[in-house]
Design an enzyme around this catalytic site. Structure first.
Site, PDB file in Angstrom:
ATOM      1  N   TYR A   1       0.866  -1.187   0.000  1.00 31.74           N
ATOM      2  CA  TYR A   1       0.000   0.000   0.000  1.00 31.74           C
ATOM      3  C   TYR A   1       0.896   1.228   0.000  1.00 31.74           C
ATOM      4  CZ  TYR A   1      -3.336   3.482   1.820  1.00 31.74           C
ATOM      5  OH  TYR A   1      -4.123   4.586   2.002  1.00 31.74           O
TER       6      TYR A   1
ATOM      7  N   ASP B   1       9.402   3.021  -1.216  1.00 35.46           N
ATOM      8  CA  ASP B   1       8.408   3.696  -0.388  1.00 35.46           C
ATOM      9  C   ASP B   1       8.713   3.360   1.075  1.00 35.46           C
ATOM     10  OD1 ASP B   1       4.750   3.590  -0.057  1.00 35.46           O
ATOM     11  OD2 ASP B   1       6.330   4.669   1.028  1.00 35.46           O
TER      12      ASP B   1
ATOM     13  N   LYS C   1       5.130   9.564   8.182  1.00 37.58           N
ATOM     14  CA  LYS C   1       5.032   9.064   9.561  1.00 37.58           C
ATOM     15  C   LYS C   1       6.103   9.667  10.479  1.00 37.58           C
ATOM     16  CE  LYS C   1       2.813   4.908   7.778  1.00 37.58           C
ATOM     17  NZ  LYS C   1       1.445   4.911   8.314  1.00 37.58           N
TER      18      LYS C   1
HETATM   19  P1  KE4 Z   1      -0.562   8.474   4.438  1.00 40.75           P
HETATM   20  O1  KE4 Z   1      -1.173   9.171   3.229  1.00 40.75           O
HETATM   21  O2  KE4 Z   1      -1.581   7.646   5.191  1.00 40.75           O
HETATM   22  O3  KE4 Z   1       0.199   9.448   5.350  1.00 40.75           O
HETATM   23  O4  KE4 Z   1       0.566   7.480   3.927  1.00 40.75           O
HETATM   24  C1  KE4 Z   1       0.230   6.525   2.964  1.00 40.75           C
HETATM   25  C2  KE4 Z   1       1.238   5.381   3.020  1.00 40.75           C
HETATM   26  C3  KE4 Z   1       2.212   5.305   2.042  1.00 40.75           C
HETATM   27  N1  KE4 Z   1       3.131   4.315   2.048  1.00 40.75           N
HETATM   28  C4  KE4 Z   1       3.133   3.376   3.030  1.00 40.75           C
HETATM   29  C5  KE4 Z   1       4.178   2.301   3.007  1.00 40.75           C
HETATM   30  C6  KE4 Z   1       2.165   3.415   4.059  1.00 40.75           C
HETATM   31  O5  KE4 Z   1       2.182   2.470   5.039  1.00 40.75           O
HETATM   32  C7  KE4 Z   1       1.196   4.437   4.063  1.00 40.75           C
HETATM   33  C8  KE4 Z   1       0.112   4.525   5.124  1.00 40.75           C
HETATM   34  N2  KE4 Z   1       0.044   3.457   6.044  1.00 40.75           N
HETATM   35  C9  KE4 Z   1      -1.252   3.197   6.657  1.00 40.75           C
HETATM   36  C10 KE4 Z   1      -1.118   2.085   7.682  1.00 40.75           C
HETATM   37  N3  KE4 Z   1      -0.547   0.926   7.204  1.00 40.75           N
HETATM   38  C11 KE4 Z   1      -1.829   4.428   7.295  1.00 40.75           C
HETATM   39  C12 KE4 Z   1      -2.998   4.168   8.207  1.00 40.75           C
HETATM   40  C13 KE4 Z   1      -4.283   4.608   7.602  1.00 40.75           C
HETATM   41  O6  KE4 Z   1      -4.481   4.407   6.377  1.00 40.75           O
HETATM   42  O7  KE4 Z   1      -5.097   5.170   8.368  1.00 40.75           O
END
Ligand code: KE4
Length: 422
Positions: free
Chosen positions: A138, A233, A261
């Site tokens: 993701y 990523d 993060k």
């Molecule tokens: P955000 O747009 O949520 O800040 O980041 C997206 C993203 C991009 N790349 C990786 C590897 C990620 O894990 C994420 C976001 N991770 C999720 C949890 N696995 C965020 C939690 C959520 O969607 O509320």
């Protein structure tokens, strides 16, 4: 009326991000009121040991005094200028110091913005349309990447989202994670059309799945040969699995890296960066447009900078990794004693728990085939014991520097009681 019912009346799904809604585990989500160190306190006064850490940012533990001080002092000087400030340069310099493959970067406000921008940059810089991602990974919710996504989309059982035009989706090639033959075949067939490969160097959105030997080397070699851009990523793994991110563990130099993060220390900040020759294609120096009203705002920069300064302390990662290992070893021992098949993974402050009798988890299919029903029981049993795990079988867990022996041992003891009942 419950807090969740009230929220559902005015917020889509009652949450501002789907995975929080407990759809993956059942029941209503816990509403939290405060957090400190390794702990969360709910609105109804319960205390939890937290292994979500706001999905990764809280590596120091919640409300670290140095971060809070940095945020409050900076906020008193103004929240956002929409103009350059020195804090942006200072955080950028710190990131480049810790992640040497990043020669130049651009700050944004979320991981999604970082990956979306990196994809556009790769396409604009190479003048190619095709991108490669991996099933179960993701990268945020931008259209080109929400194809067989992991994390929330997987939890919701919708491997690819409605609303993504077929004409766009056709440019995204989705391959099995860890399948070197598949990536070789894709490049044999389409190499000169591939703008980039984007990969979670350690996958954390289909629980935790580590790369097989040779996987990243194959990606690096194939991208170099085809003139494609390799994007790591590291939104989740950056500063989480090691000070220099997963790339420092594997000794791979990606062309671009996305971060999020931890880089914002709990405030909305993320970044994409890499080789200066590629980053120079980004506006205003180059033709690839990218922008953001609150990108690099001083308060988020102050939180990120304070966080990165503290993780740069001697022994920080050795101690964090030892704590995480102590946790997963304890959980594995208790599961084995209860006759419950449990596979564990960990790297730095990140861990995975999969209810399966497989020795190790190396593929999306293995995770999907695991015992999700048992995970749900385990999740709620631990929640009743005051342990807050990610509310999904398809997420990784996170340990912070604030998790000490007391927290780890209490978690293992709680699991011992819960394993007896799942
Ligand atoms: P955000 O747009 O949520 O800040 O980041 C997206 C993203 C991009 N790349 C990786 C590897 C990620 O894990 C994420 C976001 N991770 C999720 C949890 N696995 C965020 C939690 C959520 O969607 O509320």
């Amino acid at each position: 009326m419950s807090l969740f019912t009230k929220a559902q009346a005015v917020i889509a799904g009652g949450v501002n991000s789907p995975v929080r809604a407990f759809a993956g585990v059942g029941g209503d989500p816990v509403f939290f009121k405060s957090a400190k160190g390794a702990y969360l306190w709910s609105e109804d006064g319960r205390r939890f040991i937290d292994y979500v850490g706001s999905w990764g940012p809280m590596i120091l533990g919640h409300a670290h005094p140095a971060v809070i001080d940095a945020v409050t002092e900076t906020a008193r000087q103004g929240l956002s200028f929409g103009a350059p400030c020195v804090l942006e340069t200072e955080l950028a310099e710190k990131i480049c110091e810790l992640v040497p493959s990043i020669e130049k970067l651009r700050m944004v406000s979320s991981g999604t913005e970082a990956t979306m921008s990196a994809i556009r940059l790769a396409r604009g810089h190479t003048n190619r349309d095709k991108i490669v991602k991996f099933e179960g990974c993701y990268h945020g919710h931008c259209d080109s990447l929400l194809i067989k996504a992991g994390s929330g989309a997987l939890t919701l059982g919708v491997p690819s989202s409605p609303g993504v035009p077929a004409s766009l989706a056709e440019h995204t090639i989705t391959l099995p994670f860890n399948d070197i033959d598949a990536i070789q075949a894709a490049f044999d067939e389409l190499g000169e059309q591939i703008a980039c490969v984007i990969v979670e160097p350690i996958a954390g959105n289909m629980n935790m799945v580590t790369p097989v030997p040779g996987f990243h080397e194959a990606l690096r070699e194939l991208c170099t040969a085809a003139g494609s851009i390799l994007i790591f990523d590291e939104v989740m793994t950056g500063f989480r699995v090691a000070k220099g991110g997963a790339q420092s563990i594997f000794g791979i130099t990606p062309d671009l890296t996305t971060l999020g993060k931890i880089v914002g220390g709990g405030m909305p900040a993320a970044a994409f960066g890499g080789r200066a020759s590629i980053m120079d294609s980004i506006a205003p120096d180059g033709p690839v447009y990218q922008a953001g009203t609150l990108s690099g705002n001083p308060v988020a920069m102050a939180a990120g900078l304070a966080t990165l300064q503290l993780i740069d302390a001697p022994g920080f990662y050795e101690s964090l990794a030892a704590r995480t290992q102590q946790l997963v070893d304890g959980l594995a021992d208790k599961a084995a004693a209860a006759g419950i098949p449990l596979a564990t993974e960990c790297e730095g402050g990140m861990f995975g728990l999969v209810f399966t009798d497989a020795e190790s988890i190396r593929s999306f299919d293995q995770v999907v085939a695991a015992d999700v029903k048992r995970f749900k029981k385990f999740f709620h049993g631990m929640l009743d014991e005051g342990i807050y795990l990610a509310p999904s079988a398809f997420e990784a867990g996170f340990v912070s520097a604030a998790h000490g022996d007391d927290e780890i041992n209490a978690t293992i003891a709680a699991a011992d009681r819960v394993f007896a009942a799942v």
